[in-house]
Write a protein that holds these residues in place. Structure first.
Motif, PDB file in Angstrom:
ATOM      1  N   TYR A 163       2.664  12.472 -11.584  1.00 56.20           N
ATOM      2  CA  TYR A 163       1.470  11.718 -11.178  1.00 56.20           C
ATOM      3  C   TYR A 163       1.208  10.538 -12.121  1.00 56.20           C
ATOM      4  CZ  TYR A 163      -3.428  10.602 -10.298  1.00 56.20           C
ATOM      5  OH  TYR A 163      -4.604   9.946 -10.030  1.00 56.20           O
ATOM      6  N   LYS A 194       3.636   7.743 -11.574  1.00 52.52           N
ATOM      7  CA  LYS A 194       3.353   7.045 -10.314  1.00 52.52           C
ATOM      8  C   LYS A 194       2.171   6.089 -10.487  1.00 52.52           C
ATOM      9  CE  LYS A 194       5.110  10.820  -7.470  1.00 52.52           C
ATOM     10  NZ  LYS A 194       4.767  11.956  -6.576  1.00 52.52           N
ATOM     11  N   ASP A 219      -3.733  -1.780  -1.289  1.00 53.07           N
ATOM     12  CA  ASP A 219      -3.324  -1.204   0.002  1.00 53.07           C
ATOM     13  C   ASP A 219      -1.826  -1.383   0.214  1.00 53.07           C
ATOM     14  OD1 ASP A 219      -5.856  -0.382   0.566  1.00 53.07           O
ATOM     15  OD2 ASP A 219      -6.339  -2.059   1.908  1.00 53.07           O
ATOM     16  N   HIS A 250       0.178   0.888  -2.248  1.00 52.19           N
ATOM     17  CA  HIS A 250       0.230   2.292  -1.821  1.00 52.19           C
ATOM     18  C   HIS A 250       1.267   2.489  -0.718  1.00 52.19           C
ATOM     19  CE1 HIS A 250      -2.864   4.332  -4.113  1.00 52.19           C
ATOM     20  NE2 HIS A 250      -3.705   3.319  -3.910  1.00 52.19           N
ATOM     21  N   LYS A 251       1.263   1.597   0.263  1.00 47.18           N
ATOM     22  CA  LYS A 251       2.208   1.723   1.373  1.00 47.18           C
ATOM     23  C   LYS A 251       3.646   1.556   0.884  1.00 47.18           C
ATOM     24  CE  LYS A 251      -1.073  -0.063   4.790  1.00 47.18           C
ATOM     25  NZ  LYS A 251      -1.412  -1.199   5.685  1.00 47.18           N
ATOM     26  N   VAL A 260       4.822   1.966  -2.186  1.00 45.25           N
ATOM     27  CA  VAL A 260       5.212   3.081  -3.061  1.00 45.25           C
ATOM     28  C   VAL A 260       5.580   4.302  -2.232  1.00 45.25           C
ATOM     29  CG1 VAL A 260       4.351   4.759  -4.764  1.00 45.25           C
ATOM     30  CG2 VAL A 260       3.931   2.314  -5.093  1.00 45.25           C
ATOM     31  N   ASP A 261       4.814   4.546  -1.170  1.00 40.56           N
ATOM     32  CA  ASP A 261       5.134   5.677  -0.283  1.00 40.56           C
ATOM     33  C   ASP A 261       6.524   5.516   0.331  1.00 40.56           C
ATOM     34  OD1 ASP A 261       2.748   6.924  -0.777  1.00 40.56           O
ATOM     35  OD2 ASP A 261       1.751   6.159   1.028  1.00 40.56           O
ATOM     36  N   VAL A 262       6.811   4.308   0.799  1.00 44.13           N
ATOM     37  CA  VAL A 262       8.121   4.053   1.395  1.00 44.13           C
ATOM     38  C   VAL A 262       9.219   4.221   0.341  1.00 44.13           C
ATOM     39  CG1 VAL A 262       9.616   2.277   2.418  1.00 44.13           C
ATOM     40  CG2 VAL A 262       7.221   2.486   3.147  1.00 44.13           C
ATOM     41  N   LEU A 307       9.151   6.064  -2.452  1.00 42.17           N
ATOM     42  CA  LEU A 307       9.307   7.462  -2.849  1.00 42.17           C
ATOM     43  C   LEU A 307      10.000   8.279  -1.751  1.00 42.17           C
ATOM     44  CD1 LEU A 307       5.870   8.112  -4.606  1.00 42.17           C
ATOM     45  CD2 LEU A 307       8.106   7.741  -5.657  1.00 42.17           C
ATOM     46  N   ASP A 308       9.784   7.918  -0.496  1.00 41.38           N
ATOM     47  CA  ASP A 308      10.425   8.625   0.617  1.00 41.38           C
ATOM     48  C   ASP A 308      11.935   8.426   0.608  1.00 41.38           C
ATOM     49  OD1 ASP A 308       8.090   9.652   1.546  1.00 41.38           O
ATOM     50  OD2 ASP A 308       7.777   8.105   3.076  1.00 41.38           O
TER      51      ASP A 308
END
Length: 213
Positions: A182, A185, A200, A203-204, A206-208, A210-211
């Motif tokens: 955490y 990140k 915003d 966040h999007k 970083v999600d992509v 990390l996936d």
């Protein structure tokens, strides 16, 4: 108006000792070569005639235009940068105005084109906010910058999303998902935020990222 020469001084940091800065009515007016001072009989505590003053400004307008053209041969300048360069050479305001009018008329200087070229060159390296800040520091009007940014980016955050993901891959590409706790990140997101990206979009992105780690 009386043009009284209140002082004639050496120009500091000048590469040539052949030029002097002429003060008129206690204000810096223009820089002239020694031979020009003699031609126009410019001496301290004496008055420059209206005719001679007009001739000097006209001569310096031509010289400022040539100077501006030579500067623009080596690199692009914004209007503010070019004005600053000419002011450093002590050209009078009228001569600077005439030089700018000439180079703008023939398209040698164009802030809109400068902005468009800079955005196109830097969009894959810098955030929109970084680009905007840089251009504002160059003295370009906010409306010119905003219109160019809207034309390039539109309302899509796709450009910045891809840039963030690309940056994260370079910085954290060798780190496994298990190693990214955490705290790490949060550091990752703070790093991108300092680069001027919106939270915003971060966040999007970083999600992509990390996936796909």
């Amino acid at each position: 108006m009386d043009y009284i020469v209140t002082s004639i001084v050496d120009i500091k940091h000048s590469y040539s000792n052949k030029k002097k800065l002429v003060y008129i009515n206690y204000e810096p007016a223009f820089a002239l070569y020694n031979k020009e001072l003699k031609t126009y009989s410019i001496k301290e505590n004496e008055t420059i005639s209206e005719h001679n003053y007009s001739d000097i400004v006209q001569m310096l307008s031509k010289r400022a235009t040539v100077r501006a053209m030579n500067l623009l041969k080596s690199k692009d300048y914004t209007k503010k940068e070019l004005v600053s360069k000419l002011e450093m050479s002590y050209y009078p305001k009228k001569s600077i105005h005439d030089a700018l009018t000439y180079v703008e008329r023939y398209g040698y200087i164009n802030d809109k084109r400068y902005v468009e070229n800079y955005i196109a060159f830097k969009a894959n390296k810098k955030s929109r906010k970084q680009i905007e800040q840089f251009l504002k520091e160059k003295g370009i009007g906010s409306d010119v910058i905003e219109n160019a940014l809207e034309d390039y980016y539109g309302n899509s955050s796709e450009y910045e999303m891809n840039l963030i993901i690309s940056t994260l891959k370079k910085k954290y590409g060798n780190v496994s998902i298990e190693e990214l706790d955490y705290k790490q990140k949060q550091k990752m997101m703070a790093y991108m935020y300092r680069k001027g990206f919106g939270m915003d979009t971060i966040h999007k992105a970083v999600d992509v990222f990390l996936d796909n780690v």
